[in-house]
Structure formats: structure tokens, C-alpha cells
Design a protein around this motif. Sequence first.
Motif, PDB file in Angstrom:
ATOM      1  N   ALA A 102       0.851  -1.190   0.000  1.00  0.00           N
ATOM      2  CA  ALA A 102       0.000   0.000   0.000  1.00  0.00           C
ATOM      3  C   ALA A 102       0.888   1.242   0.000  1.00  0.00           C
ATOM      4  N   PRO A 103       0.703   2.138  -0.978  1.00  0.00           N
ATOM      5  CA  PRO A 103       1.518   3.344  -1.033  1.00  0.00           C
ATOM      6  C   PRO A 103       1.142   4.365   0.035  1.00  0.00           C
ATOM      7  N   MET A 104      -0.050   4.172   0.642  1.00  0.00           N
ATOM      8  CA  MET A 104      -0.559   5.086   1.666  1.00  0.00           C
ATOM      9  C   MET A 104      -1.667   4.357   2.412  1.00  0.00           C
ATOM     10  N   PRO A 105      -2.051   4.851   3.601  1.00  0.00           N
ATOM     11  CA  PRO A 105      -3.179   4.239   4.297  1.00  0.00           C
ATOM     12  C   PRO A 105      -4.449   4.416   3.469  1.00  0.00           C
ATOM     13  N   GLY A 106      -5.346   3.446   3.532  1.00  0.00           N
ATOM     14  CA  GLY A 106      -6.573   3.585   2.762  1.00  0.00           C
ATOM     15  C   GLY A 106      -7.517   2.428   2.967  1.00  0.00           C
ATOM     16  N   LEU A 107      -8.533   2.384   2.095  1.00  0.00           N
ATOM     17  CA  LEU A 107      -9.578   1.378   2.154  1.00  0.00           C
ATOM     18  C   LEU A 107      -9.606   0.634   0.821  1.00  0.00           C
ATOM     19  N   VAL A 108      -9.596  -0.698   0.872  1.00  0.00           N
ATOM     20  CA  VAL A 108      -9.646  -1.504  -0.342  1.00  0.00           C
ATOM     21  C   VAL A 108     -11.082  -1.492  -0.860  1.00  0.00           C
ATOM     22  N   LEU A 109     -11.295  -0.900  -2.040  1.00  0.00           N
ATOM     23  CA  LEU A 109     -12.635  -0.813  -2.622  1.00  0.00           C
ATOM     24  C   LEU A 109     -12.951  -1.993  -3.531  1.00  0.00           C
ATOM     25  N   ASN A 110     -11.935  -2.502  -4.230  1.00  0.00           N
ATOM     26  CA  ASN A 110     -12.178  -3.575  -5.185  1.00  0.00           C
ATOM     27  C   ASN A 110     -10.872  -4.317  -5.454  1.00  0.00           C
ATOM     28  N   ILE A 111     -10.978  -5.615  -5.669  1.00  0.00           N
ATOM     29  CA  ILE A 111      -9.821  -6.427  -6.047  1.00  0.00           C
ATOM     30  C   ILE A 111     -10.136  -7.036  -7.404  1.00  0.00           C
ATOM     31  N   SER A 112      -9.258  -6.815  -8.373  1.00  0.00           N
ATOM     32  CA  SER A 112      -9.519  -7.212  -9.758  1.00  0.00           C
ATOM     33  C   SER A 112      -8.863  -8.526 -10.154  1.00  0.00           C
ATOM     34  N   VAL A 113      -8.130  -9.175  -9.254  1.00  0.00           N
ATOM     35  CA  VAL A 113      -7.433 -10.424  -9.575  1.00  0.00           C
ATOM     36  C   VAL A 113      -7.779 -11.485  -8.541  1.00  0.00           C
ATOM     37  N   MET A 131      -7.522   9.400   0.949  1.00  0.00           N
ATOM     38  CA  MET A 131      -7.740  10.847   0.899  1.00  0.00           C
ATOM     39  C   MET A 131      -8.864  11.197  -0.070  1.00  0.00           C
ATOM     40  N   LYS A 132      -9.963  10.427  -0.019  1.00  0.00           N
ATOM     41  CA  LYS A 132     -11.161  10.644  -0.833  1.00  0.00           C
ATOM     42  C   LYS A 132     -10.904  10.506  -2.333  1.00  0.00           C
ATOM     43  N   MET A 133      -9.817   9.815  -2.695  1.00  0.00           N
ATOM     44  CA  MET A 133      -9.521   9.557  -4.108  1.00  0.00           C
ATOM     45  C   MET A 133      -9.378   8.055  -4.316  1.00  0.00           C
ATOM     46  N   GLU A 134      -9.871   7.578  -5.458  1.00  0.00           N
ATOM     47  CA  GLU A 134      -9.707   6.174  -5.810  1.00  0.00           C
ATOM     48  C   GLU A 134      -8.416   6.020  -6.601  1.00  0.00           C
ATOM     49  N   ASN A 135      -7.545   5.120  -6.144  1.00  0.00           N
ATOM     50  CA  ASN A 135      -6.253   4.888  -6.783  1.00  0.00           C
ATOM     51  C   ASN A 135      -6.204   3.452  -7.291  1.00  0.00           C
ATOM     52  N   MET A 136      -6.087   3.300  -8.625  1.00  0.00           N
ATOM     53  CA  MET A 136      -5.973   1.968  -9.215  1.00  0.00           C
ATOM     54  C   MET A 136      -4.507   1.550  -9.140  1.00  0.00           C
ATOM     55  N   LEU A 137      -4.237   0.480  -8.448  1.00  0.00           N
ATOM     56  CA  LEU A 137      -2.878  -0.059  -8.397  1.00  0.00           C
ATOM     57  C   LEU A 137      -2.755  -1.069  -9.525  1.00  0.00           C
ATOM     58  N   LYS A 138      -1.727  -0.899 -10.353  1.00  0.00           N
ATOM     59  CA  LYS A 138      -1.523  -1.735 -11.530  1.00  0.00           C
ATOM     60  C   LYS A 138      -0.240  -2.535 -11.398  1.00  0.00           C
ATOM     61  N   SER A 139      -0.184  -3.626 -12.114  1.00  0.00           N
ATOM     62  CA  SER A 139       1.002  -4.464 -12.108  1.00  0.00           C
ATOM     63  C   SER A 139       2.128  -3.771 -12.865  1.00  0.00           C
ATOM     64  N   VAL A 140       3.317  -3.819 -12.287  1.00  0.00           N
ATOM     65  CA  VAL A 140       4.487  -3.238 -12.943  1.00  0.00           C
ATOM     66  C   VAL A 140       5.333  -4.311 -13.634  1.00  0.00           C
ATOM     67  N   THR A 141       4.853  -5.547 -13.552  1.00  0.00           N
ATOM     68  CA  THR A 141       5.564  -6.658 -14.170  1.00  0.00           C
ATOM     69  C   THR A 141       4.565  -7.752 -14.513  1.00  0.00           C
ATOM     70  N   GLU A 142       5.023  -8.782 -15.196  1.00  0.00           N
ATOM     71  CA  GLU A 142       4.142  -9.915 -15.439  1.00  0.00           C
ATOM     72  C   GLU A 142       4.459 -11.002 -14.425  1.00  0.00           C
ATOM     73  N   GLY A 143       3.508 -11.886 -14.183  1.00  0.00           N
ATOM     74  CA  GLY A 143       3.710 -12.957 -13.227  1.00  0.00           C
ATOM     75  C   GLY A 143       2.405 -13.657 -12.905  1.00  0.00           C
ATOM     76  N   VAL A 144       2.393 -14.329 -11.753  1.00  0.00           N
ATOM     77  CA  VAL A 144       1.210 -15.044 -11.277  1.00  0.00           C
ATOM     78  C   VAL A 144       0.925 -14.585  -9.855  1.00  0.00           C
TER      79      VAL A 144
END
Length: 166
Positions: A102-113, A131-144
Motif C-alpha cells: 500500500a503506497p498510503m493508508p486507505g480502504l480496499v474498494l475492489n480487487i480485480s485479480v 484521501m477521498k480519491m480512488e487509486n488503481m494499483l496496476k502491475s508493474v511486471t508480469e507474473g502469477v
Amino acid sequence: MYKIKVNDTYNFDLSAVNDSLQLNGEAVPVDVRELQDGHLHFIYKNKSYNAEVVSENHEDKTSVIKINGKLYEVAVEDQFDGLLKAMGMGAGSGKVAREIKAPMPGLVLNISVVEGQEIQKGDNLLVLEAMKMENMLKSVTEGVVKKIHVSKGDKVEKNQVLIEFV
């Protein structure tokens, strides 16, 4: 705010505040005119400059810019690049990411995998509200996906491991 490095020698902080540019915290009065084919003309401190983007690498956010006939290598880093670098996932890290934190404290809204899913670079992993913003965390590499350590609705702390990869 952007961090700009020129010719691997000069470092600048550039930001836009109230429709004006600030360089290293000071207002920069500059008059810019866009010309044809990606060329710019600008006046700074009563001097005239012609600028042209010679080449761009969008993946590592670098460019070669020609100003009045002289070439400059420019690297740009925005706030998200800074977060990725702090998490050890910067573009130039040369490491394969084995976990997403987690890059910052927050609330998990959705898990896509799901566990066992193959992922590619750029795939959506999860949405973290902070901070009242939705942040999509994306994969920076390929893997499982090896293990998902959080569930939808979980509150997380900064640097908490969210997902592990094989």
C-alpha cells in the motif's frame, strides 16, 4: 509537481500554481507559443528560444529536446513515479516486483485479480481509496498472483503487503 532532471546534471521541481509555472518554488514568467510540428517558441528573461522535441520514450518518461540548436536529455518524474520508486517498483529498478504494498493508508474498494491468475504489466490489481480519491494499483511486471492478503472493505496501512506474486 514534477521532478525534472536535465542531462543527468541539473535537477528542478516544476509545478503549476494558479495558471503560472513555478520552478523550485519561484514563479517563472514565460511566454510560450506553440508552432507547427511540435515546435515551440518561448521568451524567458527577455531572451528568445526555439524548442523542438527530437525524441520521446514514454515508458521511462525521457525526451531529447533541442533548444536553440543544443540537445538536452530530459527525464520527468511525477508524484506517482515517486510513489512507485518509494515502493521499490520504479521503472529503472531492474527488479521484478514480488509484492505490491500500500503506497498510503486507505480502504480496499475492489480487487480485480484472484490467486493463481496470470497477470501482465499494466493489468489492474486493486482499487485503494485514500484521501477521498480512488487509486488503481496496476502491475508493474508480469507474473502469477501467489497470495492476496486483503479483502474488499479492509483498511490498510502504508507499506502493508497487499498482493504477492510468484
